[in-house]
Design a protein around this motif. Structure first.
Motif, PDB file in Angstrom:
ATOM      1  N   ARG A  43     -18.258 -33.499   2.449  1.00 61.56           N
ATOM      2  CA  ARG A  43     -17.758 -34.755   3.000  1.00 61.56           C
ATOM      3  C   ARG A  43     -16.627 -34.456   3.968  1.00 61.56           C
ATOM      4  NH1 ARG A  43     -16.579 -39.365  -1.180  1.00 61.56           N
ATOM      5  NH2 ARG A  43     -15.684 -37.752  -2.514  1.00 61.56           N
ATOM      6  N   THR A  54     -27.182 -28.145   2.836  1.00 66.71           N
ATOM      7  CA  THR A  54     -25.798 -28.402   2.453  1.00 66.71           C
ATOM      8  C   THR A  54     -25.019 -27.094   2.325  1.00 66.71           C
ATOM      9  OG1 THR A  54     -26.514 -28.458   0.144  1.00 66.71           O
ATOM     10  CG2 THR A  54     -26.272 -30.578   1.282  1.00 66.71           C
ATOM     11  N   PRO A  63     -33.671 -37.256   6.550  1.00 68.67           N
ATOM     12  CA  PRO A  63     -32.565 -36.382   6.133  1.00 68.67           C
ATOM     13  C   PRO A  63     -32.955 -34.913   6.268  1.00 68.67           C
ATOM     14  CG  PRO A  63     -33.652 -37.333   4.231  1.00 68.67           C
ATOM     15  CD  PRO A  63     -34.252 -38.006   5.437  1.00 68.67           C
ATOM     16  N   TYR A  64     -31.986 -34.079   6.512  1.00 68.56           N
ATOM     17  CA  TYR A  64     -32.201 -32.636   6.626  1.00 68.56           C
ATOM     18  C   TYR A  64     -33.274 -32.333   7.683  1.00 68.56           C
ATOM     19  CZ  TYR A  64     -30.045 -33.316   2.052  1.00 68.56           C
ATOM     20  OH  TYR A  64     -29.234 -33.729   1.024  1.00 68.56           O
ATOM     21  N   HIS A  68     -25.470 -29.829   6.743  1.00 65.21           N
ATOM     22  CA  HIS A  68     -25.438 -31.240   6.353  1.00 65.21           C
ATOM     23  C   HIS A  68     -24.128 -31.589   5.661  1.00 65.21           C
ATOM     24  CE1 HIS A  68     -26.854 -35.132   4.797  1.00 65.21           C
ATOM     25  NE2 HIS A  68     -26.170 -34.805   3.713  1.00 65.21           N
ATOM     26  N   SER A  69     -23.555 -32.689   6.092  1.00 67.36           N
ATOM     27  CA  SER A  69     -22.397 -33.273   5.437  1.00 67.36           C
ATOM     28  C   SER A  69     -22.396 -34.755   5.772  1.00 67.36           C
ATOM     29  CB  SER A  69     -21.103 -32.608   5.934  1.00 67.36           C
ATOM     30  OG  SER A  69     -19.974 -33.121   5.249  1.00 67.36           O
ATOM     31  N   ARG A  70     -21.707 -35.534   4.974  1.00 71.14           N
ATOM     32  CA  ARG A  70     -21.539 -36.945   5.328  1.00 71.14           C
ATOM     33  C   ARG A  70     -20.061 -37.283   5.319  1.00 71.14           C
ATOM     34  NH1 ARG A  70     -20.432 -40.426   1.056  1.00 71.14           N
ATOM     35  NH2 ARG A  70     -20.940 -39.708  -1.063  1.00 71.14           N
ATOM     36  N   SER A 123     -28.090 -42.609  11.718  1.00 66.67           N
ATOM     37  CA  SER A 123     -27.446 -41.457  11.087  1.00 66.67           C
ATOM     38  C   SER A 123     -28.458 -40.382  10.733  1.00 66.67           C
ATOM     39  CB  SER A 123     -26.704 -41.894   9.826  1.00 66.67           C
ATOM     40  OG  SER A 123     -26.197 -40.773   9.131  1.00 66.67           O
ATOM     41  N   THR A 135     -28.212 -38.570   8.270  1.00 65.57           N
ATOM     42  CA  THR A 135     -28.331 -38.460   6.813  1.00 65.57           C
ATOM     43  C   THR A 135     -29.629 -39.093   6.326  1.00 65.57           C
ATOM     44  OG1 THR A 135     -27.216 -40.564   6.383  1.00 65.57           O
ATOM     45  CG2 THR A 135     -25.822 -38.575   6.517  1.00 65.57           C
ATOM     46  N   TRP A 173     -25.236 -43.788   5.023  1.00 65.01           N
ATOM     47  CA  TRP A 173     -24.050 -42.920   5.113  1.00 65.01           C
ATOM     48  C   TRP A 173     -23.988 -42.291   6.502  1.00 65.01           C
ATOM     49  CZ3 TRP A 173     -21.272 -44.219   1.244  1.00 65.01           C
ATOM     50  CH2 TRP A 173     -21.803 -44.387  -0.039  1.00 65.01           C
ATOM     51  N   PHE A 188     -23.424 -39.468   9.192  1.00 61.81           N
ATOM     52  CA  PHE A 188     -23.551 -38.011   9.236  1.00 61.81           C
ATOM     53  C   PHE A 188     -22.224 -37.389   9.669  1.00 61.81           C
ATOM     54  CE2 PHE A 188     -24.928 -34.110  11.592  1.00 61.81           C
ATOM     55  CZ  PHE A 188     -25.540 -33.444  10.542  1.00 61.81           C
TER      56      PHE A 188
END
Length: 454
Positions: A53, A210, A265-266, A273-275, A321, A323, A327, A329
């Protein structure tokens, strides 16, 4: 198995203990973190709620977004209310997740680094087994120190960085020590050193996005050197990433604009990857909109226009996003590296190469056949690159970093303005309010010089 499960529960309980009260309100006890194997260390680093995060407050104060008065008046969080209108006092004595969460991740990274050293000294595991863990921990420590500097320190100016206050550098688990603010130059030197070491320890790519990889390190270094205005190094590290076959640009024409979240996602562009942390403005809020200046700049044939937006009565909500959810990105994408490479090459007088990169990414952002190739002698080529980057990377936090950097040059500086409840607010280029105050609860525990915002 039972021991490993107990360890995970201990880690989770520490996460709850550290919670939202602030990193040092409840000083975590290292003795409660009892990693005793490389599986335990990997579990620490795989805790996405702690390690994946990043701060979000920069978006709130940037020109990525606007709110209507209904939305603003419904907020109760002082960070949102004050950050949006650039007040001098942002947190009003409350803790800041934009400060706490990065330092919690740094603490966990330091736990891992110290345990790796202990394992090395006792020869419990081979260097090959320990290297990836050490590399990931170094990445997380560097990434979070860098993010903190974007929020709580001034923009990096090579001519003044040695005398400019940065943020406290935490390089061990002794959080009882009172750490003063290092110079901004020292912060960046330490961040770069951590990443250079991590580069030699990590695999080129990770199946689990991640987890940091070597290409994630190089992409982050490209971003950091761009922030430092070191365009030669920014170009070099961008080239290392762009030369890899591990990631590919998405063709936006192949995405479905009718679903709520068009981007999987991904996806193939996600390098790491982070949010972003949760602040009320960025959690599926219907009264937070794409800035009209950005939305109106999209051509009707530009697929970003439909894929990024949902129409409301007062504007267009952002839904684009990486993500794949509501959420925002906060990681590093291949698209960002393209823009870093293009800007750096243009500034390094490699204009044809810069425009070649722009063509590669823009053809994948427009309807088939709609993008027209550009040449290196394009008038205002740099301005076009910067504009397209802003249009592509909205709500990721990169615009805040670019605003601070570009404001150092009068030719690229922007004056921000907004109106709330019929009152106008202005943020001038290079204003002290581009640097957020250190939360008061942190100063109570660890006295240090506060940022001036008047």
């Amino acid at each position: 198995m039972k021991k490993h499960i107990n360890f995970i529960m201990t880690v989770l309980s520490v996460g709850v203990l550290m919670g939202c009260e602030g990193f040092l309100d409840e000083r975590p006890d290292k003795t409660r973190l009892i990693p005793d194997s490389i599986a335990d260390l990997q579990a620490l680093l795989d805790n996405e709620e702690e390690m994946n995060r990043v701060p979000a407050i920069g978006i709130l104060s940037s020109d990525d977004m606007v709110m209507n008065d209904i939305g603003y008046n419904n907020f109760r969080n002082p960070t949102t209310l004050n950050g949006y209108i650039w007040n001098a006092d942002i947190f009003e004595g409350t803790p800041s997740v934009d400060w706490n969460i990065p330092y919690r991740a740094i603490f966990i990274a330091n736990v891992v680094l110290e345990k790796v050293t202990e394992f090395e000294e006792h020869e419990r595991y081979s260097q090959e087994e320990l290297a990836p863990l050490k590399g990931m921990a170094l990445f997380f420590r560097a990434q979070n120190h860098f993010q903190l500097a974007q929020i709580f320190a001034k923009a990096y100016d090579p001519s003044t960085a040695s005398s400019t206050l940065g943020v406290p550098l935490r390089v061990n688990t002794n959080i009882s020590a009172f750490e003063q603010r290092a110079s901004l130059e020292k912060v960046y030197e330490h961040v770069v050193a951590d990443l250079i070491e991590a580069q030699g320890l990590l695999p080129e790519w990770q199946a689990v996005k991640t987890r940091p990889s070597r290409k994630a390190v190089e992409a982050l270094l490209a971003r950091i050197y761009l922030t430092m205005q070191n365009y030669v190094q920014a170009e070099a590290y961008a080239d290392l990433v762009l030369g890899s076959s591990a990631y590919q640009l998405m063709d936006y024409a192949q995405l479905n604009p009718t679903v709520n979240h068009p981007f999987p996602p991904y996806n193939s562009e996600v390098i790491w990857h982070s949010r972003q942390v949760n602040i009320d403005f960025n959690v599926a809020n219907p009264n937070t909109f794409i800035h009209p200046e950005i939305f109106e700049a999209y051509d009707d044939r530009d697929l970003r226009k439909s894929l990024y937006s949902t129409q409301r009565a007062d504007g267009f909500n952002f839904r684009g996003s990486y993500t794949g959810t509501f959420w925002f990105f906060g990681g590093i994408g291949l698209d960002e590296v393209y823009f870093i490479g293009a800007e750096a090459k243009y500034r390094n007088a490699k204009t044809e190469e810069a425009m070649d990169l722009m063509d590669e990414i823009m053809v994948n952002r427009f309807e088939v056949g709609a993008h027209e190739s550009v040449s290196g002698d394009m008038e205002d080529g740099l301005a076009w690159i910067l504009k397209e980057k802003r249009k592509s990377l909205i709500f990721r936090g990169t615009n805040w970093m670019d605003l601070r950097r570009l404001n150092l040059d009068p030719s690229t500086a922007r004056r921000l303005s907004r109106t709330v409840n019929e009152k106008g607010y202005i943020l001038e280029p290079n204003s002290n309010r581009y640097v957020f105050p250190i939360p008061q609860n942190e100063l109570n525990l660890n006295p240090m010089e506060q940022n001036i915002r008047d």
